[in-house]
Design an enzyme around this catalytic site. Structure first.
Site, PDB file in Angstrom:
ATOM      1  N   ASN A  11       0.865  -1.185   0.000  1.00  0.00           N
ATOM      2  CA  ASN A  11       0.000   0.000   0.000  1.00  0.00           C
ATOM      3  C   ASN A  11       0.898   1.230   0.000  1.00  0.00           C
ATOM      4  OD1 ASN A  11      -1.808   2.037   0.461  1.00  0.00           O
ATOM      5  ND2 ASN A  11      -2.251   1.457   2.593  1.00  0.00           N
ATOM      6  N   LYS A  13       0.124   4.304  -0.321  1.00  0.00           N
ATOM      7  CA  LYS A  13      -0.477   5.534   0.234  1.00  0.00           C
ATOM      8  C   LYS A  13      -0.203   6.695  -0.724  1.00  0.00           C
ATOM      9  CE  LYS A  13      -0.075   3.390   4.689  1.00  0.00           C
ATOM     10  NZ  LYS A  13      -0.058   3.503   6.135  1.00  0.00           N
ATOM     11  N   HIS A  95      -9.460   1.327   4.514  1.00  0.00           N
ATOM     12  CA  HIS A  95      -8.205   1.499   5.254  1.00  0.00           C
ATOM     13  C   HIS A  95      -8.438   2.448   6.434  1.00  0.00           C
ATOM     14  CE1 HIS A  95      -4.133   2.754   6.243  1.00  0.00           C
ATOM     15  NE2 HIS A  95      -3.754   1.616   5.703  1.00  0.00           N
ATOM     16  N   GLU A  97      -6.804   4.817   7.558  1.00  0.00           N
ATOM     17  CA  GLU A  97      -6.574   6.244   7.278  1.00  0.00           C
ATOM     18  C   GLU A  97      -7.805   6.855   6.617  1.00  0.00           C
ATOM     19  OE1 GLU A  97      -2.820   5.730   5.309  1.00  0.00           O
ATOM     20  OE2 GLU A  97      -1.915   5.212   7.236  1.00  0.00           O
ATOM     21  N   GLU A 164      -5.486  -4.720  10.467  1.00  0.00           N
ATOM     22  CA  GLU A 164      -4.471  -3.688  10.662  1.00  0.00           C
ATOM     23  C   GLU A 164      -4.776  -2.930  11.949  1.00  0.00           C
ATOM     24  OE1 GLU A 164      -2.399  -2.544   6.749  1.00  0.00           O
ATOM     25  OE2 GLU A 164      -4.180  -1.307   6.950  1.00  0.00           O
ATOM     26  N   GLY A 170       2.372   2.504  10.662  1.00  0.00           N
ATOM     27  CA  GLY A 170       3.319   3.598  10.511  1.00  0.00           C
ATOM     28  C   GLY A 170       4.009   3.994  11.799  1.00  0.00           C
ATOM     29  N   SER A 200       3.307  -1.904  10.274  1.00  0.00           N
ATOM     30  CA  SER A 200       4.759  -1.950  10.501  1.00  0.00           C
ATOM     31  C   SER A 200       5.374  -3.308  10.156  1.00  0.00           C
ATOM     32  CB  SER A 200       5.103  -1.529  11.931  1.00  0.00           C
ATOM     33  OG  SER A 200       4.704  -0.185  12.157  1.00  0.00           O
TER      34      SER A 200
END
Ligand code: PGA
Length: 240
Positions: A11, A13, A95, A97, A164, A170, A200
């Site tokens: 991914n 991003k 996701h 985010e 996740e 991150g 991570s």
């Protein structure tokens, strides 16, 4: 359980425009990725470049999101048919985010999944608890709510989940293999599809995570941006 062929998805991003995407994908073509399924998920504007640069390989290209409508007045959104037209194989949906910063809800996640599946796209649907939710002992309740929202639109074949934990994304704080395994087993009890771990994942922790019985692959953010580290994660998964 029967071993599934691991799936490693990168991914990207909001990294890599078309130029960088082209050179990355050409390098990826030449890398030894072992015996795993590989997907890269560049930003929308780089998808065409990735599809072209990876043509004739087994490496698939997916988007990072997809809208639920066939078309319409939805400024800034992209329809599943548009992704299909580019030769894109699938999309990430939900996701954290998107959930945290762009108002994504369980309901909109389900609508996106349904539209993507109807258009013949594969889907990587993300679930995971925040740090506060884990500390409050709500992990299973959150995962249950997120997965149950997906159940009515889970069409089998092309659907993959990604666990996740938000606190691991991150942050360099990877879930322990035990935490990942426990969450994956719980998710699988609700919906039995391949389940990737994300948060991570790095070359040095990939093998032990991928070695867990209910971890079927990885959704990799930061470490997927470099060909060498992404290839090392693919290799680790291949041998696990
Ligand atoms: P990370 O991101 O590997 O950089 O933690 C994972 C993800 O958000 O998919």
């Amino acid at each position: 359980m029967a071993a599934r062929r691991p799936l490693i998805a990168g991914n990207w991003k909001m990294f890599k425009g078309p130029g960088e995407t082209g050179s990355f994908c050409r390098a990826l073509r030449d890398a030894d990725l072992g015996d795993v399924d590989v997907v890269v998920c560049p930003p929308y504007v780089s998808l065409a470049e990735a599809v072209q640069a990876l043509a004739g390989t087994d490496i698939a290209v997916a988007a990072q999101n997809v809208h639920w409508a066939a078309d319409g007045a939805f400024t800034g959104e992209i329809a599943a048919s548009m992704l299909r037209e580019l030769g894109v194989y699938g999309a990430i949906v939900g996701h954290s985010e998107r959930r945290q910063f762009f108002g994504e809800t369980d309901e909109t996640v389900a609508k996106r999944i349904a539209a993507a599946e109807a258009a013949g796209l594969h889907v990587i649907a993300c679930v995971g608890e925040t740090e506060a939710e884990r500390e409050a002992g709500e992990t299973e309740a959150v995962l249950r709510r997120q997965v149950e929202a997906i159940l009515p639109v889970a069409d089998g074949e092309g659907l993959v989940l990604a666990y996740e934990p938000v606190w691991a994304i991150g942050t360099g704080k990877t879930a322990t293999p035990e935490i990942a395994q426990e969450a994956h087993a719980f998710i699988r009890s609700l919906l039995d599809v391949p389940i990737l771990y994300g948060g991570s994942v790095k070359p040095d922790n990939a093998a032990v995570l991928m070695g867990q019985p209910d971890v079927d692959g990885a959704l990799v953010g930061g470490a997927s941006l470099d060909v060498e580290s992404f290839a090392a994660i693919c290799q680790a998964a291949s041998h696990s």
